[in-house]
Design a protein around this motif. Structure first.
Motif, PDB file in Angstrom:
ATOM      1  N   UNK A  42      -3.193  -9.238  -2.018  1.00  0.00           N
ATOM      2  CA  UNK A  42      -4.160  -8.920  -3.066  1.00  0.00           C
ATOM      3  C   UNK A  42      -5.562  -8.817  -2.476  1.00  0.00           C
ATOM      4  N   UNK A  43      -6.365  -7.902  -3.013  1.00  0.00           N
ATOM      5  CA  UNK A  43      -7.749  -7.722  -2.556  1.00  0.00           C
ATOM      6  C   UNK A  43      -8.564  -8.954  -2.930  1.00  0.00           C
ATOM      7  N   UNK A  44      -9.379  -9.428  -1.994  1.00  0.00           N
ATOM      8  CA  UNK A  44     -10.209 -10.614  -2.245  1.00  0.00           C
ATOM      9  C   UNK A  44     -11.407 -10.283  -3.133  1.00  0.00           C
TER      10      UNK A  44
ATOM     11  N   UNK B 249      -2.654  -4.610  -3.001  1.00  0.00           N
ATOM     12  CA  UNK B 249      -2.782  -3.553  -1.987  1.00  0.00           C
ATOM     13  C   UNK B 249      -1.702  -3.755  -0.928  1.00  0.00           C
ATOM     14  N   UNK B 250      -1.510  -2.758  -0.080  1.00  0.00           N
ATOM     15  CA  UNK B 250      -0.520  -2.851   1.002  1.00  0.00           C
ATOM     16  C   UNK B 250      -0.910  -3.949   1.988  1.00  0.00           C
ATOM     17  N   UNK B 251       0.112  -4.542   2.609  1.00  0.00           N
ATOM     18  CA  UNK B 251      -0.141  -5.643   3.546  1.00  0.00           C
ATOM     19  C   UNK B 251      -0.951  -5.202   4.767  1.00  0.00           C
ATOM     20  N   UNK B 252      -0.761  -3.982   5.229  1.00  0.00           N
ATOM     21  CA  UNK B 252      -1.450  -3.493   6.437  1.00  0.00           C
ATOM     22  C   UNK B 252      -2.685  -2.668   6.110  1.00  0.00           C
ATOM     23  N   UNK B 253      -3.143  -2.705   4.876  1.00  0.00           N
ATOM     24  CA  UNK B 253      -4.303  -1.898   4.479  1.00  0.00           C
ATOM     25  C   UNK B 253      -5.577  -2.452   5.101  1.00  0.00           C
ATOM     26  N   UNK B 254      -6.414  -1.547   5.603  1.00  0.00           N
ATOM     27  CA  UNK B 254      -7.695  -1.955   6.177  1.00  0.00           C
ATOM     28  C   UNK B 254      -8.772  -1.997   5.098  1.00  0.00           C
ATOM     29  N   UNK B 255      -8.591  -1.177   4.044  1.00  0.00           N
ATOM     30  CA  UNK B 255      -9.567  -1.075   2.962  1.00  0.00           C
ATOM     31  C   UNK B 255      -8.812  -1.106   1.637  1.00  0.00           C
ATOM     32  N   UNK B 256      -9.396  -1.755   0.648  1.00  0.00           N
ATOM     33  CA  UNK B 256      -8.795  -1.767  -0.690  1.00  0.00           C
ATOM     34  C   UNK B 256      -8.894  -0.367  -1.285  1.00  0.00           C
ATOM     35  N   UNK B 257      -7.777   0.171  -1.782  1.00  0.00           N
ATOM     36  CA  UNK B 257      -7.779   1.527  -2.332  1.00  0.00           C
ATOM     37  C   UNK B 257      -8.434   1.572  -3.719  1.00  0.00           C
ATOM     38  N   UNK B 258      -8.684   0.400  -4.309  1.00  0.00           N
ATOM     39  CA  UNK B 258      -9.275   0.360  -5.641  1.00  0.00           C
ATOM     40  C   UNK B 258     -10.796   0.201  -5.600  1.00  0.00           C
ATOM     41  N   UNK B 259     -11.299  -0.694  -4.751  1.00  0.00           N
ATOM     42  CA  UNK B 259     -12.749  -0.945  -4.736  1.00  0.00           C
ATOM     43  C   UNK B 259     -13.422  -0.557  -3.413  1.00  0.00           C
ATOM     44  N   UNK B 260     -12.640  -0.290  -2.336  1.00  0.00           N
ATOM     45  CA  UNK B 260     -13.196   0.168  -1.077  1.00  0.00           C
ATOM     46  C   UNK B 260     -13.713  -0.920  -0.148  1.00  0.00           C
TER      47      UNK B 260
END
Length: 149
Positions: free
Chosen positions: A2-4, A10-21
């Motif tokens: 989950x985005x902090x 969000x995906x486990x390997x995501x570098x950036x949150x796709x919802x808030x950036x």
């Protein structure tokens, strides 16, 4: 995961949150162009610059020798003195380029020095070969003409 920032999944390997950036933990973005431009420029290799200067000076010395003495086909003339700094510049440029590559310095002048001195050294060697061939064939032709008489 989950985005902090926004709390959405969000995906486990995501570098950036796709919802808030917002960046995820442990992620870093590549440098922007402005950040890359802030790095100090590489240092210029002094040996490379010296090799380039000696190469240009030796070529000017060679042209000066031809201008003063003309192209002589007999004896040792002033053009040989242009070959000594030409060989020296080739050696200095090669050493400067090798050391500059290892230390991360700019080596453009070293490559130019190698190209200039190497190219003119080949031309100088061909010129000397031509002088020798002309002497040899002139002597052979002279002996042939004398033998025919």
């Amino acid at each position: 995961m989950f985005c902090q920032s926004c709390g959405k999944e969000i995906f486990d390997k995501a570098a950036v949150c796709i919802h808030c950036g917002v960046l995820t933990h442990g992620a870093s973005l590549p440098l922007k162009q402005s950040e890359k431009a802030d790095k100090p420029p590489k240092k210029l290799s002094k040996l490379c610059l010296a090799g380039f200067i000696v190469a240009v000076a030796s070529i000017l010395l060679g042209f000066l020798a031809v201008y003063i003495n003309g192209i002589s086909y007999t004896g040792v003339n002033f053009q040989f003195f242009a070959a000594v700094p030409l060989v020296a510049s080739l050696i200095i440029s090669i050493i400067g380029t090798a050391k500059g590559k290892k230390s991360g310095e700019r080596i453009g002048f070293g490559i130019a020095g190698i190209s200039i001195s190497g190219g003119f050294f080949v031309l100088f060697a061909l010129f000397l070969l031509l002088k020798i061939l002309i002497k040899y064939f002139a002597a052979v032709i002279f002996m042939f003409v004398i033998a025919m008489l």
